[in-house]
Design a protein around this motif. Structure first.
Motif, mmCIF file in Angstrom:
data_model
loop_
_atom_site.group_PDB
_atom_site.id
_atom_site.type_symbol
_atom_site.label_atom_id
_atom_site.label_comp_id
_atom_site.label_asym_id
_atom_site.label_seq_id
_atom_site.Cartn_x
_atom_site.Cartn_y
_atom_site.Cartn_z
ATOM 1 N N PHE A 72 -9.986 -117.849 -28.842
ATOM 2 C CA PHE A 72 -10.330 -117.015 -29.986
ATOM 3 C C PHE A 72 -9.067 -116.426 -30.593
ATOM 4 O O PHE A 72 -8.114 -116.103 -29.883
ATOM 5 N N ASN A 123 -17.960 -116.698 -24.222
ATOM 6 C CA ASN A 123 -18.019 -117.261 -25.569
ATOM 7 C C ASN A 123 -18.919 -116.429 -26.474
ATOM 8 O O ASN A 123 -18.573 -116.134 -27.624
ATOM 9 N N GLN A 154 -12.315 -114.575 -33.856
ATOM 10 C CA GLN A 154 -13.021 -115.748 -34.345
ATOM 11 C C GLN A 154 -12.623 -116.958 -33.496
ATOM 12 O O GLN A 154 -11.480 -117.056 -33.045
ATOM 13 N N PRO A 155 -13.565 -117.874 -33.243
ATOM 14 C CA PRO A 155 -13.258 -119.031 -32.403
ATOM 15 C C PRO A 155 -12.196 -119.916 -33.068
ATOM 16 O O PRO A 155 -12.151 -120.038 -34.295
ATOM 17 N N SER A 163 -17.508 -114.219 -29.542
ATOM 18 C CA SER A 163 -17.991 -114.663 -30.858
ATOM 19 C C SER A 163 -18.655 -113.522 -31.620
ATOM 20 O O SER A 163 -18.577 -113.454 -32.855
#
Length: 233
Positions: A226, A175, A185-186, A179
């Motif tokens: 993502f 993560n 992008q999440p 990120s």
């Protein structure tokens, strides 16, 4: 009707060292690979399951997304052979199905751009990857700063990376690195389900051997997804 292969006959070590010499054969470039040996229409895959294991995700998604070509990549010889035999048996048993999935023995950490053109994939799956717990082994994790540029290269803008693990430390690692990478992008689970990705997420949670084991043991599963963006925000 073709009999499905027996998994017990294909067993080998759960993990393989990606830095070892596995005597792999791989194309010099994506346009040198004949996809007709994998898919009847001869077109390249749109989704890729990295470290596909025994092919649970491929088999679950194939009939649900018959117009999407899905490729599994697996480094272990015996496991790759099992998936190939499993797909072949399913194609015989269900002549109109399972023609959209295939498997290749490959080391995705070294040769991913040899198989996929720029922006050719719309989904990448990393399901219950080897956690490589020891700090000195972190360089072998499949999500790492050195590999994210390759994933961004093969994934088209708007494409999705799906990660899941039962190891909280590995979830935090993946993560954090995803990120921090400017081209990802999440995207949260509720948004993906609202966009119609529910069957994919269900398969991510439950289709793999490891996912079923975690479920039987009532363990936690940590999901992180993502989206590939066109350019940094």
């Amino acid at each position: 009707m073709a009999l499905l292969p027996q998994k017990r006959l294909y067993r080998q070590r759960a993990h393989a060292n990606p830095f070892s010499d596995h005597s792999l054969r791989y194309p010099a470039a994506p346009n040198r690979l004949d996809w007709s040996t994998h898919f009847p229409d001869g077109e390249p895959p749109q989704w890729a399951d990295i470290g596909c294991g025994f092919g649970g995700l491929l088999v679950q998604l194939a009939p649900q997304y018959p117009n999407v070509r899905i490729l599994g990549l697996e480094i272990r010889v015996q496991v790759t052979d099992y998936v190939a035999d499993r797909i072949a048996a399913l194609r015989v048993a269900h002549p109109s199905s399972y023609n959209n999935i295939s498997v290749i023995r490959a080391n995705a950490m070294k040769f991913l751009p040899n198989f996929f053109k720029k922006h050719s994939l719309s989904a990448l799956f990393f399901l219950f990857p080897d956690p490589h717990f020891k700090s000195r082994k972190h360089k072998a994790r499949i999500i790492s700063p050195t590999l994210l540029a390759e994933y961004a290269y093969v994934l088209r803008p708007g494409g999705i990376i799906y990660t899941i693990t039962d190891v909280k430390d590995l979830h935090d690692w993946m993560n954090t690195h995803l990120s921090n990478f400017p081209l990802f992008q999440p995207i949260d689970e509720d948004t993906l389900r609202a966009q119609g990705h529910g069957p994919v997420l269900d398969a991510v949670y439950t289709s793999t051997e490891e996912g079923k084991k975690v479920q039987r043991n009532k363990g936690d599963k940590w999901l992180a997804c993502f989206q590939r963006i066109e350019q940094p925000l």
